[in-house]
Motif scaffolding. Structure first.
Motif, PDB file in Angstrom:
ATOM      1  N   ALA A  66       0.846  -1.203   0.000  1.00  0.00           N
ATOM      2  CA  ALA A  66       0.000   0.000   0.000  1.00  0.00           C
ATOM      3  C   ALA A  66       0.876   1.246   0.000  1.00  0.00           C
ATOM      4  O   ALA A  66       1.914   1.303   0.674  1.00  0.00           O
ATOM      5  CB  ALA A  66      -0.922  -0.007   1.219  1.00  0.00           C
ATOM      6  N   GLU A  67       0.456   2.258  -0.763  1.00  0.00           N
ATOM      7  CA  GLU A  67       1.245   3.482  -0.888  1.00  0.00           C
ATOM      8  C   GLU A  67       1.536   4.119   0.471  1.00  0.00           C
ATOM      9  O   GLU A  67       2.637   4.611   0.716  1.00  0.00           O
ATOM     10  CB  GLU A  67       0.510   4.484  -1.786  1.00  0.00           C
ATOM     11  CG  GLU A  67       0.594   4.172  -3.262  1.00  0.00           C
ATOM     12  CD  GLU A  67       2.015   4.310  -3.802  1.00  0.00           C
ATOM     13  OE1 GLU A  67       2.721   5.249  -3.384  1.00  0.00           O
ATOM     14  OE2 GLU A  67       2.423   3.455  -4.613  1.00  0.00           O
ATOM     15  N   CYS A  68       0.553   4.108   1.351  1.00  0.00           N
ATOM     16  CA  CYS A  68       0.751   4.744   2.658  1.00  0.00           C
ATOM     17  C   CYS A  68       1.832   4.032   3.466  1.00  0.00           C
ATOM     18  O   CYS A  68       2.619   4.668   4.187  1.00  0.00           O
ATOM     19  CB  CYS A  68      -0.567   4.790   3.429  1.00  0.00           C
ATOM     20  SG  CYS A  68      -1.280   3.171   3.788  1.00  0.00           S
ATOM     21  N   VAL A  69       1.906   2.698   3.345  1.00  0.00           N
ATOM     22  CA  VAL A  69       2.923   1.929   4.057  1.00  0.00           C
ATOM     23  C   VAL A  69       4.310   2.231   3.496  1.00  0.00           C
ATOM     24  O   VAL A  69       5.271   2.463   4.240  1.00  0.00           O
ATOM     25  CB  VAL A  69       2.626   0.417   3.969  1.00  0.00           C
ATOM     26  CG1 VAL A  69       3.771  -0.393   4.588  1.00  0.00           C
ATOM     27  CG2 VAL A  69       1.316   0.088   4.664  1.00  0.00           C
ATOM     28  N   HIS A 111       5.278   4.880   1.778  1.00  0.00           N
ATOM     29  CA  HIS A 111       5.649   6.264   2.078  1.00  0.00           C
ATOM     30  C   HIS A 111       6.072   6.403   3.547  1.00  0.00           C
ATOM     31  O   HIS A 111       6.985   7.165   3.873  1.00  0.00           O
ATOM     32  CB  HIS A 111       4.501   7.216   1.766  1.00  0.00           C
ATOM     33  CG  HIS A 111       4.352   7.511   0.301  1.00  0.00           C
ATOM     34  ND1 HIS A 111       5.396   7.991  -0.467  1.00  0.00           N
ATOM     35  CD2 HIS A 111       3.294   7.393  -0.540  1.00  0.00           C
ATOM     36  CE1 HIS A 111       4.978   8.155  -1.714  1.00  0.00           C
ATOM     37  NE2 HIS A 111       3.717   7.795  -1.782  1.00  0.00           N
ATOM     38  N   SER A 112       5.390   5.659   4.413  1.00  0.00           N
ATOM     39  CA  SER A 112       5.758   5.699   5.835  1.00  0.00           C
ATOM     40  C   SER A 112       7.161   5.144   6.043  1.00  0.00           C
ATOM     41  O   SER A 112       7.949   5.686   6.835  1.00  0.00           O
ATOM     42  CB  SER A 112       4.749   4.902   6.666  1.00  0.00           C
ATOM     43  OG  SER A 112       3.472   5.489   6.610  1.00  0.00           O
ATOM     44  N   GLN A 142       9.564   5.133   3.805  1.00  0.00           N
ATOM     45  CA  GLN A 142      10.473   6.127   3.248  1.00  0.00           C
ATOM     46  C   GLN A 142      10.694   7.289   4.224  1.00  0.00           C
ATOM     47  O   GLN A 142      11.821   7.716   4.460  1.00  0.00           O
ATOM     48  CB  GLN A 142       9.914   6.638   1.921  1.00  0.00           C
ATOM     49  CG  GLN A 142      10.875   7.483   1.112  1.00  0.00           C
ATOM     50  CD  GLN A 142      10.251   7.910  -0.199  1.00  0.00           C
ATOM     51  OE1 GLN A 142       9.142   8.450  -0.225  1.00  0.00           O
ATOM     52  NE2 GLN A 142      10.951   7.671  -1.304  1.00  0.00           N
ATOM     53  N   SER A 143       9.608   7.774   4.822  1.00  0.00           N
ATOM     54  CA  SER A 143       9.697   8.886   5.773  1.00  0.00           C
ATOM     55  C   SER A 143      10.459   8.487   7.024  1.00  0.00           C
ATOM     56  O   SER A 143      11.250   9.270   7.574  1.00  0.00           O
ATOM     57  CB  SER A 143       8.296   9.363   6.151  1.00  0.00           C
ATOM     58  OG  SER A 143       7.602   9.851   5.019  1.00  0.00           O
ATOM     59  N   TYR A 144      10.226   7.260   7.483  1.00  0.00           N
ATOM     60  CA  TYR A 144      10.925   6.775   8.681  1.00  0.00           C
ATOM     61  C   TYR A 144      12.427   6.760   8.456  1.00  0.00           C
ATOM     62  O   TYR A 144      13.199   7.224   9.319  1.00  0.00           O
ATOM     63  CB  TYR A 144      10.433   5.372   9.033  1.00  0.00           C
ATOM     64  CG  TYR A 144      11.239   4.704  10.122  1.00  0.00           C
ATOM     65  CD1 TYR A 144      11.062   5.044  11.462  1.00  0.00           C
ATOM     66  CD2 TYR A 144      12.193   3.734   9.804  1.00  0.00           C
ATOM     67  CE1 TYR A 144      11.816   4.437  12.462  1.00  0.00           C
ATOM     68  CE2 TYR A 144      12.947   3.127  10.792  1.00  0.00           C
ATOM     69  CZ  TYR A 144      12.758   3.481  12.122  1.00  0.00           C
ATOM     70  OH  TYR A 144      13.520   2.887  13.097  1.00  0.00           O
TER      71      TYR A 144
END
Length: 332
Positions: free
Chosen positions: A296-299, A301-302, A304-306
Protein backbone atom coordinates in the motif's frame (compact mmCIF):
# COMPACT_ATOMS: atom_id res chain seq x y z
CA UNK A 1 -15.56 -44.55 18.12
CA UNK A 2 -16.75 -43.93 14.56
CA UNK A 3 -14.65 -42.98 11.56
CA UNK A 4 -15.50 -39.27 11.86
CA UNK A 5 -14.18 -39.11 15.43
CA UNK A 6 -11.02 -40.96 14.44
CA UNK A 7 -10.53 -38.52 11.57
CA UNK A 8 -10.82 -35.41 13.76
CA UNK A 9 -8.63 -36.86 16.53
CA UNK A 10 -5.97 -37.75 13.96
CA UNK A 11 -6.25 -34.31 12.37
CA UNK A 12 -5.86 -32.64 15.78
CA UNK A 13 -2.82 -34.78 16.56
CA UNK A 14 -1.20 -33.82 13.25
CA UNK A 15 -1.84 -30.12 13.91
CA UNK A 16 -0.35 -30.37 17.42
CA UNK A 17 2.67 -32.28 16.11
CA UNK A 18 3.15 -29.68 13.37
CA UNK A 19 3.23 -26.83 15.87
CA UNK A 20 5.53 -28.75 18.22
CA UNK A 21 7.99 -29.23 15.35
CA UNK A 22 7.71 -25.52 14.46
CA UNK A 23 8.39 -24.61 18.10
CA UNK A 24 11.45 -26.85 18.22
CA UNK A 25 12.76 -25.34 14.98
CA UNK A 26 12.17 -21.84 16.36
CA UNK A 27 14.09 -22.73 19.51
CA UNK A 28 17.11 -23.39 17.29
CA UNK A 29 17.11 -19.69 16.42
CA UNK A 30 16.92 -18.73 20.10
CA UNK A 31 19.70 -21.05 21.24
CA UNK A 32 22.24 -21.36 18.41
CA UNK A 33 25.11 -22.31 20.70
CA UNK A 34 23.11 -25.30 21.91
CA UNK A 35 21.86 -26.43 18.49
CA UNK A 36 24.87 -25.47 16.35
CA UNK A 37 27.98 -25.77 18.54
CA UNK A 38 31.37 -24.97 17.03
CA UNK A 39 34.67 -26.34 18.26
CA UNK A 40 37.51 -23.94 19.05
CA UNK A 41 39.34 -25.17 15.96
CA UNK A 42 36.31 -25.01 13.65
CA UNK A 43 37.46 -22.00 11.63
CA UNK A 44 41.18 -22.80 11.53
CA UNK A 45 40.36 -26.36 10.43
CA UNK A 46 39.00 -24.94 7.18
CA UNK A 47 42.38 -23.68 6.05
CA UNK A 48 45.05 -21.11 6.81
CA UNK A 49 43.53 -18.05 5.15
CA UNK A 50 40.18 -16.25 5.07
CA UNK A 51 39.28 -13.82 2.26
CA UNK A 52 36.85 -10.97 2.96
CA UNK A 53 35.60 -8.62 0.26
CA UNK A 54 34.46 -5.12 1.19
CA UNK A 55 36.60 -5.27 4.33
CA UNK A 56 37.62 -1.65 4.82
CA UNK A 57 34.63 -0.85 7.04
CA UNK A 58 31.40 -2.14 8.54
CA UNK A 59 30.37 -5.77 8.21
CA UNK A 60 33.40 -6.77 6.14
CA UNK A 61 35.85 -5.27 8.62
CA UNK A 62 34.01 -6.99 11.47
CA UNK A 63 34.22 -10.39 9.72
CA UNK A 64 37.94 -9.89 9.06
CA UNK A 65 38.58 -9.06 12.71
CA UNK A 66 36.41 -11.93 13.99
CA UNK A 67 38.12 -14.52 11.80
CA UNK A 68 41.59 -13.23 12.73
CA UNK A 69 40.63 -13.45 16.40
CA UNK A 70 39.76 -17.10 15.75
CA UNK A 71 43.23 -17.82 14.38
CA UNK A 72 42.86 -17.14 10.65
CA UNK A 73 45.22 -15.13 8.49
CA UNK A 74 43.07 -12.79 6.43
CA UNK A 75 43.04 -11.24 2.98
CA UNK A 76 41.08 -8.00 3.03
CA UNK A 77 39.80 -6.50 -0.20
CA UNK A 78 38.24 -3.15 -1.07
CA UNK A 79 38.85 -0.15 -3.30
CA UNK A 80 40.38 2.21 -0.71
CA UNK A 81 44.03 1.49 0.05
CA UNK A 82 44.28 3.89 2.99
CA UNK A 83 41.41 2.28 4.87
CA UNK A 84 42.60 -1.24 4.10
CA UNK A 85 46.09 -0.48 5.39
CA UNK A 86 44.62 0.92 8.59
CA UNK A 87 42.41 -2.15 9.08
CA UNK A 88 45.37 -4.45 8.36
CA UNK A 89 47.44 -2.66 10.98
CA UNK A 90 44.64 -2.84 13.56
CA UNK A 91 44.03 -6.55 12.95
CA UNK A 92 47.74 -7.38 13.04
CA UNK A 93 48.31 -5.50 16.30
CA UNK A 94 45.21 -6.97 17.96
CA UNK A 95 45.59 -10.60 16.87
CA UNK A 96 49.19 -11.16 15.64
CA UNK A 97 47.72 -12.75 12.50
CA UNK A 98 49.05 -12.03 9.01
CA UNK A 99 46.94 -9.67 6.91
CA UNK A 100 47.25 -9.36 3.13
CA UNK A 101 45.77 -6.29 1.41
CA UNK A 102 44.33 -6.35 -2.12
CA UNK A 103 43.07 -3.06 -3.53
CA UNK A 104 40.40 -3.44 -6.20
CA UNK A 105 37.15 -1.84 -7.31
CA UNK A 106 34.54 -4.52 -7.89
CA UNK A 107 32.38 -2.08 -9.84
CA UNK A 108 34.88 -2.37 -12.70
CA UNK A 109 34.58 -5.10 -15.29
CA UNK A 110 37.96 -6.82 -15.48
CA UNK A 111 39.47 -7.20 -12.02
CA UNK A 112 39.21 -10.91 -11.32
CA UNK A 113 42.21 -12.31 -13.19
CA UNK A 114 44.50 -10.08 -11.13
CA UNK A 115 42.72 -11.10 -7.91
CA UNK A 116 43.08 -14.77 -8.80
CA UNK A 117 46.82 -14.32 -9.40
CA UNK A 118 47.26 -12.74 -5.96
CA UNK A 119 45.33 -15.52 -4.22
CA UNK A 120 46.60 -18.59 -6.10
CA UNK A 121 49.34 -19.63 -3.63
CA UNK A 122 47.22 -19.27 -0.47
CA UNK A 123 45.52 -22.08 1.44
CA UNK A 124 42.09 -20.42 1.54
CA UNK A 125 39.54 -22.07 3.80
CA UNK A 126 37.00 -19.26 4.22
CA UNK A 127 35.50 -16.72 1.82
CA UNK A 128 33.17 -13.92 2.94
CA UNK A 129 31.47 -12.22 -0.02
CA UNK A 130 30.42 -9.01 1.68
CA UNK A 131 30.99 -6.26 -0.87
CA UNK A 132 27.75 -4.66 -2.04
CA UNK A 133 26.23 -1.48 -3.46
CA UNK A 134 22.96 0.07 -2.31
CA UNK A 135 21.52 2.35 -5.04
CA UNK A 136 20.47 4.94 -2.47
CA UNK A 137 20.25 5.28 1.29
CA UNK A 138 16.67 6.51 1.09
CA UNK A 139 14.38 4.00 -0.67
CA UNK A 140 12.80 5.31 -3.87
CA UNK A 141 10.96 4.22 -6.99
CA UNK A 142 13.07 2.53 -9.65
CA UNK A 143 12.98 5.39 -12.15
CA UNK A 144 13.75 7.96 -9.47
CA UNK A 145 17.22 6.50 -8.89
CA UNK A 146 19.93 9.00 -9.79
CA UNK A 147 22.06 7.94 -12.80
CA UNK A 148 20.00 4.79 -13.22
CA UNK A 149 21.95 3.33 -16.15
CA UNK A 150 25.25 3.55 -14.28
CA UNK A 151 23.67 2.25 -11.09
CA UNK A 152 22.28 -0.83 -12.86
CA UNK A 153 25.81 -1.69 -14.00
CA UNK A 154 27.27 -1.04 -10.55
CA UNK A 155 24.70 -3.20 -8.75
CA UNK A 156 25.09 -6.08 -11.19
CA UNK A 157 28.90 -5.95 -11.17
CA UNK A 158 29.26 -5.51 -7.42
CA UNK A 159 26.36 -7.48 -5.93
CA UNK A 160 25.89 -10.21 -8.53
CA UNK A 161 29.00 -10.73 -10.65
CA UNK A 162 31.53 -10.36 -7.84
CA UNK A 163 29.91 -13.01 -5.65
CA UNK A 164 29.75 -15.52 -8.53
CA UNK A 165 33.30 -14.79 -9.68
CA UNK A 166 34.83 -15.00 -6.20
CA UNK A 167 33.15 -18.38 -5.67
CA UNK A 168 34.61 -19.50 -9.01
CA UNK A 169 38.08 -18.45 -7.86
CA UNK A 170 37.94 -19.96 -4.35
CA UNK A 171 35.81 -23.11 -4.73
CA UNK A 172 38.30 -25.18 -6.80
CA UNK A 173 40.88 -25.03 -4.00
CA UNK A 174 38.28 -26.12 -1.45
CA UNK A 175 37.13 -28.97 -3.68
CA UNK A 176 40.72 -30.08 -4.27
CA UNK A 177 41.35 -30.13 -0.53
CA UNK A 178 38.40 -32.53 -0.19
CA UNK A 179 40.24 -35.15 -2.26
CA UNK A 180 43.37 -35.00 -0.15
CA UNK A 181 41.91 -34.71 3.35
CA UNK A 182 39.51 -37.23 4.86
CA UNK A 183 37.13 -34.50 6.00
CA UNK A 184 36.77 -31.92 3.27
CA UNK A 185 36.72 -28.37 4.61
CA UNK A 186 35.64 -25.00 3.31
CA UNK A 187 33.27 -22.20 4.24
CA UNK A 188 31.72 -19.54 2.01
CA UNK A 189 29.52 -16.84 3.54
CA UNK A 190 27.59 -14.74 1.03
CA UNK A 191 26.00 -11.60 2.46
CA UNK A 192 22.44 -11.19 1.20
CA UNK A 193 19.74 -8.94 2.67
CA UNK A 194 16.66 -9.27 4.81
CA UNK A 195 14.68 -7.23 2.31
CA UNK A 196 15.13 -10.02 -0.23
CA UNK A 197 12.64 -12.03 1.86
CA UNK A 198 9.81 -10.70 -0.33
CA UNK A 199 9.67 -8.61 -3.52
CA UNK A 200 10.45 -5.22 -2.00
CA UNK A 201 9.20 -2.00 -3.66
CA UNK A 202 11.53 1.02 -3.47
CA UNK A 203 14.45 -1.40 -3.16
CA UNK A 204 13.59 -3.41 -6.29
CA UNK A 205 17.02 -3.53 -7.94
CA UNK A 206 18.95 -4.13 -4.73
CA UNK A 207 16.55 -6.79 -3.41
CA UNK A 208 16.63 -8.63 -6.74
CA UNK A 209 20.44 -8.68 -6.69
CA UNK A 210 20.36 -10.21 -3.21
CA UNK A 211 17.88 -12.88 -4.28
CA UNK A 212 20.53 -13.92 -6.82
CA UNK A 213 23.02 -14.20 -3.95
CA UNK A 214 20.66 -16.43 -1.99
CA UNK A 215 19.67 -18.74 -4.85
CA UNK A 216 23.25 -19.28 -6.00
CA UNK A 217 24.33 -19.92 -2.40
CA UNK A 218 21.55 -22.45 -1.82
CA UNK A 219 22.23 -24.20 -5.11
CA UNK A 220 25.97 -24.41 -4.48
CA UNK A 221 25.36 -25.75 -0.97
CA UNK A 222 23.29 -28.57 -2.44
CA UNK A 223 26.12 -29.32 -4.88
CA UNK A 224 29.03 -29.19 -2.41
CA UNK A 225 27.57 -30.16 0.96
CA UNK A 226 28.66 -33.79 0.59
CA UNK A 227 32.23 -32.60 0.10
CA UNK A 228 32.25 -30.96 3.53
CA UNK A 229 32.01 -27.42 2.18
CA UNK A 230 29.55 -25.06 3.89
CA UNK A 231 28.00 -22.38 1.67
CA UNK A 232 25.57 -20.05 3.42
CA UNK A 233 23.65 -16.88 2.58
CA UNK A 234 23.40 -14.46 5.51
CA UNK A 235 20.52 -11.99 5.23
CA UNK A 236 20.68 -9.19 7.82
CA UNK A 237 18.22 -6.35 8.23
CA UNK A 238 19.52 -3.28 10.08
CA UNK A 239 23.27 -2.99 10.66
CA UNK A 240 24.80 0.38 11.48
CA UNK A 241 27.40 1.11 8.79
CA UNK A 242 28.46 4.08 6.70
CA UNK A 243 26.19 2.89 3.91
CA UNK A 244 23.25 4.01 6.06
CA UNK A 245 25.09 6.93 7.65
CA UNK A 246 25.70 5.07 10.91
CA UNK A 247 22.14 4.94 12.19
CA UNK A 248 21.95 4.55 15.95
CA UNK A 249 22.07 0.98 17.19
CA UNK A 250 19.06 -0.52 18.95
CA UNK A 251 17.32 -3.88 19.26
CA UNK A 252 16.78 -3.97 15.48
CA UNK A 253 19.77 -2.04 14.13
CA UNK A 254 22.88 -3.83 15.34
CA UNK A 255 26.49 -2.74 15.29
CA UNK A 256 28.57 -4.53 12.68
CA UNK A 257 30.64 -6.23 15.39
CA UNK A 258 27.59 -7.53 17.27
CA UNK A 259 25.92 -8.73 14.10
CA UNK A 260 29.00 -10.64 12.93
CA UNK A 261 29.53 -12.17 16.37
CA UNK A 262 25.92 -13.38 16.28
CA UNK A 263 25.97 -14.57 12.67
CA UNK A 264 29.03 -16.76 13.23
CA UNK A 265 27.00 -18.76 15.75
CA UNK A 266 24.62 -19.76 12.93
CA UNK A 267 27.27 -21.07 10.50
CA UNK A 268 25.91 -24.61 10.81
CA UNK A 269 22.25 -23.55 10.80
CA UNK A 270 21.58 -24.19 7.11
CA UNK A 271 22.00 -22.60 3.69
CA UNK A 272 20.27 -19.35 4.70
CA UNK A 273 20.09 -17.44 7.96
CA UNK A 274 19.25 -13.93 9.09
CA UNK A 275 22.24 -14.06 11.42
CA UNK A 276 20.57 -12.95 14.66
CA UNK A 277 17.46 -13.57 16.74
CA UNK A 278 15.88 -10.15 16.17
CA UNK A 279 16.51 -10.25 12.42
CA UNK A 280 15.05 -13.75 12.20
CA UNK A 281 11.88 -12.50 13.90
CA UNK A 282 11.74 -9.54 11.50
CA UNK A 283 12.05 -11.93 8.58
CA UNK A 284 9.22 -14.08 9.91
CA UNK A 285 6.99 -11.02 10.33
CA UNK A 286 7.78 -9.79 6.82
CA UNK A 287 6.89 -13.17 5.34
CA UNK A 288 3.50 -13.17 7.06
CA UNK A 289 2.35 -9.64 6.27
CA UNK A 290 -0.17 -9.78 3.38
CA UNK A 291 1.61 -8.23 0.40
CA UNK A 292 -1.45 -6.10 -0.44
CA UNK A 293 -1.04 -4.35 2.90
CA UNK A 294 2.74 -4.10 2.62
CA UNK A 295 2.54 -2.69 -0.91
CA UNK A 296 0.00 0.00 0.00
CA UNK A 297 1.25 3.48 -0.89
CA UNK A 298 0.75 4.74 2.66
CA UNK A 299 2.92 1.93 4.06
CA UNK A 300 5.71 2.51 1.55
CA UNK A 301 5.65 6.26 2.08
CA UNK A 302 5.76 5.70 5.84
CA UNK A 303 8.83 3.48 5.41
CA UNK A 304 10.47 6.13 3.25
CA UNK A 305 9.70 8.89 5.77
CA UNK A 306 10.92 6.77 8.68
CA UNK A 307 14.30 6.17 7.04
CA UNK A 308 14.63 9.87 6.16
CA UNK A 309 13.98 10.79 9.78
CA UNK A 310 16.47 8.23 11.04
CA UNK A 311 19.10 9.62 8.72
CA UNK A 312 18.47 13.15 9.94
CA UNK A 313 18.90 12.00 13.53
CA UNK A 314 22.20 10.30 12.74
CA UNK A 315 23.56 13.53 11.18
CA UNK A 316 26.29 11.96 9.02
CA UNK A 317 29.12 13.99 7.47
CA UNK A 318 28.24 15.36 4.02
CA UNK A 319 31.05 13.38 2.43
CA UNK A 320 29.58 10.16 3.77
CA UNK A 321 26.23 10.86 2.13
CA UNK A 322 27.74 11.45 -1.26
CA UNK A 323 29.76 8.25 -1.28
CA UNK A 324 27.64 5.90 0.82
CA UNK A 325 26.03 4.09 -2.10
CA UNK A 326 29.40 3.37 -3.68
CA UNK A 327 31.08 1.85 -0.66
CA UNK A 328 31.35 -1.75 0.34
CA UNK A 329 29.18 -2.25 3.41
CA UNK A 330 26.00 -4.24 3.25
CA UNK A 331 23.18 -2.97 5.44
CA UNK A 332 19.92 -4.56 4.33
Amino acid sequence: MDLMEIFFISLGAVVVLYHVVKLVLFSRILFPKLWFPLSKSFFTSMGEWAVVTGASEGIGRAYAFALAERGMNVVIMSRTRERLDLVAKEIGEATDQTVKVITTDFINENVFSEIEDQLKDLDIGILVNNVGVLPGVVPSRYLECENLDQMITKVINCNVKTMAKMCKIILPGMEKRCTTISLGKGLIVNISSGIATVPFPYYSLYAASKIFVERVSQGLQAEYKDKGIIIQAVAPFGVSTRMVSYQKTNIVTLSAENFVKSSLQYIRAGDRTNGSICHSILGWILQHIPLKIFYAECVLHSLQSYIKNQLKKSQPPKSSRSTAALENQTYL
